[in-house]
Write an enzyme that holds these catalytic residues in place. Structure first.
Site, PDB file in Angstrom:
ATOM      1  N   TYR A 155       1.523   5.015  -0.428  1.00 42.20           N
ATOM      2  CA  TYR A 155       2.712   5.238  -1.363  1.00 42.20           C
ATOM      3  C   TYR A 155       3.968   6.238  -0.980  1.00 42.20           C
ATOM      4  O   TYR A 155       4.997   5.962  -1.052  1.00 42.20           O
ATOM      5  CB  TYR A 155       2.155   5.367  -3.326  1.00 42.20           C
ATOM      6  CG  TYR A 155       3.184   5.352  -4.138  1.00 42.20           C
ATOM      7  CD1 TYR A 155       3.711   4.112  -4.590  1.00 42.20           C
ATOM      8  CD2 TYR A 155       4.313   6.399  -4.697  1.00 42.20           C
ATOM      9  CE1 TYR A 155       4.486   3.963  -5.681  1.00 42.20           C
ATOM     10  CE2 TYR A 155       4.946   6.794  -5.542  1.00 42.20           C
ATOM     11  CZ  TYR A 155       4.819   5.589  -6.175  1.00 42.20           C
ATOM     12  OH  TYR A 155       6.093   5.660  -7.240  1.00 42.20           O
ATOM     13  N   LYS A 159       7.644   5.454   0.049  1.00 43.84           N
ATOM     14  CA  LYS A 159       8.995   5.754  -0.938  1.00 43.84           C
ATOM     15  C   LYS A 159       9.783   7.005   0.059  1.00 43.84           C
ATOM     16  O   LYS A 159      10.528   7.222   0.006  1.00 43.84           O
ATOM     17  CB  LYS A 159       8.214   6.746  -1.634  1.00 43.84           C
ATOM     18  CG  LYS A 159       7.164   5.759  -3.119  1.00 43.84           C
ATOM     19  CD  LYS A 159       9.219   5.248  -3.942  1.00 43.84           C
ATOM     20  CE  LYS A 159       8.463   4.215  -4.971  1.00 43.84           C
ATOM     21  NZ  LYS A 159       9.726   3.337  -5.127  1.00 43.84           N
TER      22      LYS A 159
END
Ligand code: NAP
Length: 246
Positions: A155, A159
């Site tokens: 993640y 990001k």
């Protein structure tokens, strides 16, 4: 109305932050294309709410990780609304796991949806914005993309990738009157964070503003970035986290 006559596409508009962005964009005057993946009923509810505000809206199903589905969806949106002025790249998933236990699939799914999804959507919208000689692209990153977080290597990588993408594209598209910015939310109350809600007291203590964020806290910034008042802002990463990362 600041966004009167504008057409906005929100990926992952059926729930959480995306849902709120759809509604706030409509309140500011925009027509809204609500992308979803599996929750048709939730997407149709968002469309009804927007229509009750007197604004046009339609739900569009597409897996943001699939280039050809996204291309077809953007072409349908352009055909239906006649233009695309604002793209909010919001769709995202989390598959949290320490790296030693993280499967290739958990890595690949998160990168495909959260990062490649942004390429897929932006690539298929930017030619319309160039033709219109204006556009606003708003990417939803995360404070985890700036600071990292144990158990979220997939993640965080996606990001952080969004932040690089945002800055590169801001330089590439500035002369075309297209701005590209990212919002980095902190802890926002949605389905994605439902598992941490029992620990929310503990987290709230660490947030200077002493509460978790709401989807609206993020949506208000998205509307501002889409508005004429934000014309001179590009390539920026704006944290909406109640001061958590200070
Ligand atoms: P959420 O409540 O879980 O909603 C996720 C949305 O993304 C849903 O509308 C879902 O559609 C859509 N989606 C998921 N996979 C998709 C795919 N393959 N193609 C198209 N749409 C897809 O999540 P959220 O908390 O609102 O998060 C929204 C964004 O903010 C994400 O990018 C997330 O990483 C980011 N963010 C959230 C937080 C937070 O604290 N909540 C913090 C920082 C950043 P369906 O309804 O059809 O499944």
């Amino acid at each position: 109305m600041e966004l009167d006559g504008k057409v906005c596409v929100v990926t992952g508009g059926s729930r959480g932050i995306g849902r709120s962005i759809c509604i706030e964009m409509a309140k500011a005057g925009a027509a809204v294309a609500v992308n979803y993946f599996s929750n048709q009923k939730a997407a149709e509810d968002v469309v009804s709410e927007i229509e009750s505000l007197g604004r046009p809206a339609q739900a569009f199903k597409a897996d943001i990780a699939d280039f050809s589905q996204v291309q077809q969806m953007m072409d349908e949106i352009y055909k239906k609304f006649g233009r695309i002025d604002i793209l909010v790249n919001n769709a995202g998933i989390a598959k949290d796991m320490l790296l030693l236990k993280m499967s290739e699939k958990d890595w690949g799914d998160v990168i495909a949806t959260n990062l490649t999804g942004i390429y897929n959507a932006t690539k298929n919208v930017v030619r319309y914005m160039i033709k219109q000689r204006q556009g606003r692209i708003i990417n939803i990153s995360s404070i985890v993309g700036i600071y990292g977080n144990a158990g979220q290597a997939n993640y965080a990588a996606a990001k952080a990738g969004i932040i690089g993408f945002t800055k590169a594209l801001a330089k590439e598209l500035g002369s075309r009157r297209i701005t590209v910015n990212a919002i980095a939310p902190g802890f926002i109350k949605t389905d994605m964070t439902s598992s941490i809600i029992e620990k929310s007291r503990e987290i709230e203590e660490k947030i200077p503003i002493k509460r978790l964020g709401t989807p609206e806290d993020v949506a208000y910034m998205a509307v501002f970035l889409a508005s004429p008042r934000a014309e001179y802002i590009t390539g920026q990463i704006i944290a909406i986290d109640g001061g958590f990362t200070l």
